[in-house]
Motif scaffolding. Structure first.
Motif, mmCIF file in Angstrom:
data_model
loop_
_atom_site.group_PDB
_atom_site.id
_atom_site.type_symbol
_atom_site.label_atom_id
_atom_site.label_comp_id
_atom_site.label_asym_id
_atom_site.label_seq_id
_atom_site.Cartn_x
_atom_site.Cartn_y
_atom_site.Cartn_z
ATOM 1 N N MET A 1 28.591 -16.341 -45.726
ATOM 2 C CA MET A 1 28.078 -15.631 -44.574
ATOM 3 C C MET A 1 28.384 -14.145 -44.733
ATOM 4 N N ARG A 2 27.364 -13.349 -44.519
ATOM 5 C CA ARG A 2 27.508 -11.904 -44.705
ATOM 6 C C ARG A 2 27.581 -11.220 -43.352
ATOM 7 N N VAL A 3 28.569 -10.369 -43.185
ATOM 8 C CA VAL A 3 28.751 -9.630 -41.934
ATOM 9 C C VAL A 3 28.138 -8.248 -42.100
ATOM 10 N N ALA A 4 27.357 -7.848 -41.132
ATOM 11 C CA ALA A 4 26.711 -6.534 -41.198
ATOM 12 C C ALA A 4 27.756 -5.434 -41.061
ATOM 13 N N ALA A 5 27.580 -4.400 -41.849
ATOM 14 C CA ALA A 5 28.491 -3.257 -41.782
ATOM 15 C C ALA A 5 28.239 -2.482 -40.499
ATOM 16 N N PRO A 6 29.292 -1.882 -39.942
ATOM 17 C CA PRO A 6 29.076 -1.077 -38.738
ATOM 18 C C PRO A 6 28.172 0.117 -39.057
ATOM 19 N N PRO A 7 27.410 0.562 -38.070
ATOM 20 C CA PRO A 7 26.500 1.686 -38.326
ATOM 21 C C PRO A 7 27.264 2.960 -38.682
ATOM 22 N N THR A 8 26.656 3.747 -39.537
ATOM 23 C CA THR A 8 27.275 5.012 -39.930
ATOM 24 C C THR A 8 27.188 6.009 -38.774
ATOM 25 N N THR A 9 27.940 7.081 -38.887
ATOM 26 C CA THR A 9 27.907 8.115 -37.858
ATOM 27 C C THR A 9 26.497 8.680 -37.713
ATOM 28 N N ALA A 10 25.831 8.891 -38.825
ATOM 29 C CA ALA A 10 24.463 9.430 -38.769
ATOM 30 C C ALA A 10 23.549 8.473 -38.009
ATOM 31 N N ARG A 11 23.696 7.190 -38.234
ATOM 32 C CA ARG A 11 22.860 6.197 -37.546
ATOM 33 C C ARG A 11 23.175 6.181 -36.052
ATOM 34 N N ARG A 12 24.457 6.326 -35.697
ATOM 35 C CA ARG A 12 24.848 6.323 -34.282
ATOM 36 C C ARG A 12 24.350 7.568 -33.556
ATOM 37 N N LEU A 13 24.136 8.649 -34.281
ATOM 38 C CA LEU A 13 23.694 9.909 -33.665
ATOM 39 C C LEU A 13 22.188 9.994 -33.466
ATOM 40 N N VAL A 14 21.444 9.050 -34.027
ATOM 41 C CA VAL A 14 19.981 9.103 -33.931
ATOM 42 C C VAL A 14 19.527 9.123 -32.475
ATOM 43 N N GLY A 15 20.043 8.226 -31.651
ATOM 44 C CA GLY A 15 19.621 8.144 -30.244
ATOM 45 C C GLY A 15 19.880 9.423 -29.466
ATOM 46 N N PRO A 16 21.163 9.888 -29.443
ATOM 47 C CA PRO A 16 21.425 11.124 -28.686
ATOM 48 C C PRO A 16 20.662 12.334 -29.219
ATOM 49 N N LEU A 17 20.564 12.466 -30.529
ATOM 50 C CA LEU A 17 19.893 13.646 -31.080
ATOM 51 C C LEU A 17 18.381 13.582 -30.879
ATOM 52 N N ALA A 18 17.792 12.397 -30.978
ATOM 53 C CA ALA A 18 16.350 12.267 -30.719
ATOM 54 C C ALA A 18 16.052 12.556 -29.252
ATOM 55 N N THR A 19 16.913 12.085 -28.363
ATOM 56 C CA THR A 19 16.732 12.367 -26.940
ATOM 57 C C THR A 19 16.838 13.865 -26.685
ATOM 58 N N PHE A 20 17.839 14.506 -27.282
ATOM 59 C CA PHE A 20 18.002 15.946 -27.125
ATOM 60 C C PHE A 20 16.777 16.686 -27.647
ATOM 61 N N ALA A 21 16.255 16.263 -28.797
ATOM 62 C CA ALA A 21 15.076 16.928 -29.372
ATOM 63 C C ALA A 21 13.870 16.803 -28.436
ATOM 64 N N GLY A 22 13.681 15.631 -27.848
ATOM 65 C CA GLY A 22 12.563 15.442 -26.920
ATOM 66 C C GLY A 22 12.696 16.298 -25.678
ATOM 67 N N VAL A 23 13.901 16.327 -25.105
ATOM 68 C CA VAL A 23 14.123 17.132 -23.901
ATOM 69 C C VAL A 23 14.008 18.622 -24.231
ATOM 70 N N ALA A 24 14.549 19.026 -25.374
ATOM 71 C CA ALA A 24 14.453 20.433 -25.783
ATOM 72 C C ALA A 24 13.000 20.844 -25.993
ATOM 73 N N ALA A 25 12.211 19.950 -26.592
ATOM 74 C CA ALA A 25 10.787 20.257 -26.802
ATOM 75 C C ALA A 25 10.060 20.395 -25.466
ATOM 76 N N ALA A 26 10.367 19.506 -24.532
ATOM 77 C CA ALA A 26 9.724 19.585 -23.209
ATOM 78 C C ALA A 26 10.110 20.886 -22.504
ATOM 79 N N PHE A 27 11.392 21.232 -22.544
ATOM 80 C CA PHE A 27 11.833 22.475 -21.910
ATOM 81 C C PHE A 27 11.246 23.692 -22.624
ATOM 82 N N ALA A 28 11.136 23.628 -23.943
ATOM 83 C CA ALA A 28 10.548 24.752 -24.683
ATOM 84 C C ALA A 28 9.085 24.946 -24.282
ATOM 85 N N TYR A 29 8.362 23.849 -24.118
ATOM 86 C CA TYR A 29 6.962 23.952 -23.712
ATOM 87 C C TYR A 29 6.849 24.550 -22.315
ATOM 88 N N VAL A 30 7.637 24.022 -21.376
ATOM 89 C CA VAL A 30 7.585 24.533 -20.000
ATOM 90 C C VAL A 30 8.078 25.982 -19.955
#
Length: 138
Positions: A1-30
């Protein structure tokens, strides 16, 4: 049985950074397309049909002023939206810190807090439509 490795820091940062990029883009447009100029954005449907200001009316003008550093104008256009920007910033920083530290982030909002915020938004919407609440209208 193979146990999945914990996500890397870069993988864990995808959600917060993608959210920030979307909000920043919206604010930049407005920030670059002035909502005070007619024809750039659609009229609020509730306001357009009934003439009643919803809790979000003035939000784009508020965001535009906020981006340009004009806090008094941002608060005058929609104080609730400015409070929302600040709450978002705090929650986002908490999410980012948890992601960096490798801890799961669960935002738990007590039902009483959700009902309180909802009630405050309804009160805000009602008061800004009354003659004595004209200062809250955009």
């Amino acid at each position: 049985m193979r146990v999945a490795a914990p996500p890397t820091t870069a993988r864990r940062l995808v959600g917060p950074l993608a959210t920030f990029a979307g909000v920043a883009a919206a604010f930049a447009y407005v920030g670059s397309v002035d909502p005070n100029e007619p024809g750039h954005y659609p009229v609020c449907p509730l306001y357009g049909i009934t003439g009643v200001l919803c809790p979000g009316c003035g939000g784009l003008r508020s965001a535009h002023a906020f981006i340009h550093g004009d806090l008094p104008t941002a608060l005058g256009a929609n104080a609730a939206a400015v409070a929302g920007y600040l709450v978002f910033a705090v929650v986002w920083v908490m999410w980012l810190v948890h992601a960096v530290r490798g801890r799961p982030f669960r935002l738990r909002v007590a039902p009483v807090a959700g009902w309180t915020v909802s009630a405050l938004l309804v009160i805000f919407a009602v008061v800004r439509n009354l003659p004595f609440g004209a200062a809250l209208a955009p």
